[in-house]
Design a protein around this motif. Structure first.
Motif, PDB file in Angstrom:
ATOM      1  N   HIS A 142       0.844  -1.194   0.000  1.00 52.33           N
ATOM      2  CA  HIS A 142       0.000   0.000   0.000  1.00 52.33           C
ATOM      3  C   HIS A 142       0.877   1.240   0.000  1.00 52.33           C
ATOM      4  N   GLY A 143       0.735   2.062  -1.013  1.00 54.81           N
ATOM      5  CA  GLY A 143       1.528   3.269  -1.124  1.00 54.81           C
ATOM      6  C   GLY A 143       0.983   4.415  -0.305  1.00 54.81           C
ATOM      7  N   ALA A 144       1.814   5.424  -0.125  1.00 51.57           N
ATOM      8  CA  ALA A 144       1.400   6.600   0.641  1.00 51.57           C
ATOM      9  C   ALA A 144       0.244   7.321  -0.033  1.00 51.57           C
ATOM     10  N   ASP A 145       0.110   7.142  -1.369  1.00 53.44           N
ATOM     11  CA  ASP A 145      -0.958   7.807  -2.099  1.00 53.44           C
ATOM     12  C   ASP A 145      -2.248   6.992  -2.119  1.00 53.44           C
ATOM     13  N   GLY A 146      -2.258   5.877  -1.397  1.00 56.30           N
ATOM     14  CA  GLY A 146      -3.447   5.035  -1.352  1.00 56.30           C
ATOM     15  C   GLY A 146      -3.492   3.965  -2.419  1.00 56.30           C
TER      16      GLY A 146
END
Length: 258
Positions: A142-146
């Motif tokens: 899961h990336g910081a950008d969702g």
């Protein structure tokens, strides 16, 4: 560190081997490298609870596992392999071993044997010529950008006796009769598949010395698998005469060594 593997089997052959109801078409690939998409076979809904797939199915993932709990990948190593001896205790792999085991279809893999200042590349493939499966683990990062990205790693083990002259490590191969137990994370806990985390029996693979074009990940033509020596000439790792081999130094880098 260098490393590659190959999947040249047809989609139909892969579907039959892994008992898949369906599989999307894909081209043969002769030089698969870390960070590229690789084909995975998963056991069902337990691996991807958000999906509606209950039986075995195939999917693509990025080769290089990112733990689901990691939010910042800067400075994080590329986990394209995991040592089978310690995978159950490593924080990066522990949850995947319990919940998201997978199979990675392959036709063979490449390994480099260090001799002096040179490294000789070998194609290691089943004597039978049939496709087979590496043991793998997958995680959805899961990336910081969702955003989300599916990632995977290949497990490794000590080399079988007939491959140890090339390198001390090799990918962990799952026997066809053990596919169901490895994939069924709902029924079988890690301690119940621990016996599968051992080297493939000697005699399953053969090693053929090939040209060093395989060193370049951008070179993907099938002719990179052509033997670099005439038929009948010994190409055993470290060979000085037929039947003699020299063990590669343990410092040699490898795709299947972390």
């Amino acid at each position: 560190m260098c490393g590659r593997f190959t999947l040249a089997a047809s989609p139909e052959d892969i579907a039959r081997l892994f008992d898949l109801a369906s599989i999307e078409s894909f081209p043969p690939r002769y030089n698969i490298a870390p960070t590229q998409p690789i084909l995975l076979v998963l056991g069902g809904r337990e691996a991807r609870p958000e999906t509606a797939v209950d039986g075995r199915h195939a999917m693509l993932a990025r080769w290089g596992l990112i733990p689901s709990w990691l939010r910042d990948t800067r400075g994080f190593p590329l986990l394209f392999n995991a040592r089978s001896e310690t995978v159950a205790t490593k924080n990066a792999f522990r949850a995947a071993l319990r919940h998201r085991r997978c199979l990675v279809p392959a036709s063979g893999f490449y390994e480099w044997c260090k001799e002096g200042r040179k490294s000789r590349p070998y194609l290691v493939k089943p004597v039978s010529g049939r496709p087979f499966a590496f043991a793998g683990l997958m995680e959805t990062a899961h990336g910081a950008d969702g955003g989300e990205v599916d990632t995977a790693t290949i497990l490794t083990t000590a080399a079988s006796a007939d491959l140890a002259a090339i390198h001390e490590r090799m990918p962990l191969v799952v026997e066809e009769g053990d596919y169901e137990r490895w994939l069924d994370c709902r029924t079988f806990e890690p301690r119940e598949v621990g016996d599968l985390l051992s080297p493939r029996r000697a005699g399953f693979f053969e090693a053929v010395e090939i040209d060093d074009r395989v060193n370049k990940a951008a070179y993907t033509a099938p002719d990179l698998q052509a033997p670099s020596r005439p038929a009948g000439e010994a190409s055993s790792p470290g060979a000085r005469r037929p039947g003699t081999v020299a063990r590669a130094p343990s410092a040699q880098g490898s795709l299947f060594d972390d």
